[in-house]
Design an enzyme around this catalytic site. Structure first.
Site, mmCIF file in Angstrom:
data_model
loop_
_atom_site.group_PDB
_atom_site.id
_atom_site.type_symbol
_atom_site.label_atom_id
_atom_site.label_comp_id
_atom_site.label_asym_id
_atom_site.label_seq_id
_atom_site.Cartn_x
_atom_site.Cartn_y
_atom_site.Cartn_z
ATOM 1 N N CYS A 208 20.714 138.134 3.140
ATOM 2 C CA CYS A 208 21.486 136.884 3.208
ATOM 3 C C CYS A 208 20.617 135.636 3.111
ATOM 4 O O CYS A 208 20.890 134.732 2.313
ATOM 5 C CB CYS A 208 22.340 136.863 4.465
ATOM 6 S SG CYS A 208 21.416 136.763 6.024
ATOM 7 N N HIS A 259 23.504 135.537 10.342
ATOM 8 C CA HIS A 259 23.939 135.629 8.940
ATOM 9 C C HIS A 259 24.154 134.221 8.390
ATOM 10 O O HIS A 259 24.499 133.295 9.123
ATOM 11 C CB HIS A 259 25.240 136.434 8.840
ATOM 12 C CG HIS A 259 25.648 136.772 7.432
ATOM 13 N ND1 HIS A 259 24.861 137.493 6.582
ATOM 14 C CD2 HIS A 259 26.785 136.464 6.732
ATOM 15 C CE1 HIS A 259 25.491 137.646 5.419
ATOM 16 N NE2 HIS A 259 26.650 137.013 5.493
ATOM 17 N N HIS A 271 27.871 135.004 -0.226
ATOM 18 C CA HIS A 271 26.780 135.485 0.641
ATOM 19 C C HIS A 271 26.402 136.902 0.250
ATOM 20 O O HIS A 271 27.096 137.565 -0.522
ATOM 21 C CB HIS A 271 27.233 135.456 2.102
ATOM 22 C CG HIS A 271 28.407 136.358 2.378
ATOM 23 N ND1 HIS A 271 28.399 137.337 3.348
ATOM 24 C CD2 HIS A 271 29.637 136.436 1.803
ATOM 25 C CE1 HIS A 271 29.563 137.959 3.378
ATOM 26 N NE2 HIS A 271 30.333 137.429 2.456
#
Length: 301
Positions: A208, A259, A271
């Protein structure tokens, strides 16, 4: 809009040639230059079409001229009809030319963004998105439904109903012509389908924060490899202030930032997920709604 002007002009031309223009209509339509009409008649006459013959178009030259002009729809046209239609076509072309001279750009006028397409069709490949309030160079008009425009490094087509014709020079050098935000998001889209790999920073596998680092890095914006470290480099924004291009952060590991993704607008973000790689998800999905922390801005526009 442009097409309505042309339609009104074409109607006024045909009414003029049939002698049916009323005083009321004359106030609403653009008069046609009769000298242009006579020039069209003379041009046809020079090609062998005699104005005194009602069946002139049945001759080889007249029929060929009509076919080449695309004016035959199955019915034989008289010289007067052909001349009138030829003049209307020439007038439409002149009006289009003048419109493009006066309006050198378009300003996107919608609630979010529009798609720049490779061809004038909603089924054509999307080259990039252009956000509301952005200005693009106007190159051409296609069937009054599409504008051909140049935006950033791309040339394509946008739906005219979501744009306002403007002079591009009035917006040049302002935020309206700065394409960095769209360029960043276009770069992010190019990673769609890339598999997830912990610690990865390439198109063969990426995590990510590696994804956000590579996307922004393509435009000279350096980010560390780590979601928490990236947050510290940004300016926090509220949910109401959140805008496309902002980073969105989540507590997927329990507590703290675990994240990160790039917000696209409309509740969507792109993402690199551990299960599916680079995808587009919604902030309103139960998992992301539950783990969402905040948004932060890296690019101020």
């Amino acid at each position: 809009m442009f097409g309505k002007q042309i339609a009104a002009l074409g109607l006024s031309s045909l009414l003029l040639f049939s002698g049916a223009v009323t005083a009321a209509n004359a106030e609403e339509t653009t008069p046609i230059d009769t000298a242009g009409y006579m020039a069209a008649v003379e041009a046809l006459a020079e090609s062998g079409v005699v104005s005194g013959s009602a069946t002139a178009l049945q001759t080889g030259d007249g029929l060929r001229l009509a076919e080449e002009a695309g004016l035959l729809d199955g019915d034989t046209l008289s010289l007067t009809q052909l001349s009138a239609q030829a003049l209307v076509q020439e007038t439409e072309a002149l009006r289009k030319e003048n419109f493009l001279k006066e309006n050198t750009g378009v300003l996107v006028d919608c609630n979010s963004y529009i798609s720049l397409r490779a061809e004038p069709s909603t089924d054509a490949q999307r080259l990039r998105i252009i956000f509301d309030g952005k200005a693009a160079r106007l190159l051409d008009i296609v069937d009054d439904e599409w504008y051909q425009v140049a935006y950033g490094s791309d040339t394509g087509y946008v739906l005219s109903e979501y744009c306002q014709p403007v002079r591009y020079e009035d917006y040049e050098g302002t935020a309206a012509t700065n394409t960095l935000l769209e360029d960043v998001i276009a770069e992010a889209y190019s990673y769609l389908g890339t598999p997830y790999r912990y610690g990865g920073t390439s198109r063969s596998g990426i995590d990510c924060s590696g994804f956000t680092m590579k996307v922004f890095g393509a435009f000279g914006i350096s980010l560390p490899h780590g979601a928490t470290s990236q947050y510290r480099m940004c300016r926090s924004v509220t949910t109401a202030e959140r805008a496309p291009g902002d980073l969105v952060f989540f507590a997927t590991g329990g507590s703290g930032i675990g994240h990160v993704g790039i917000y696209l607008g409309g509740g969507q973000f792109i993402h690199s997920s551990t299960s599916s790689g680079v995808i587009i998800s919604s902030l309103y999905e139960s998992y992301y709604a539950r783990t969402y922390l905040y948004a932060a801005r890296l690019i101020d526009m």
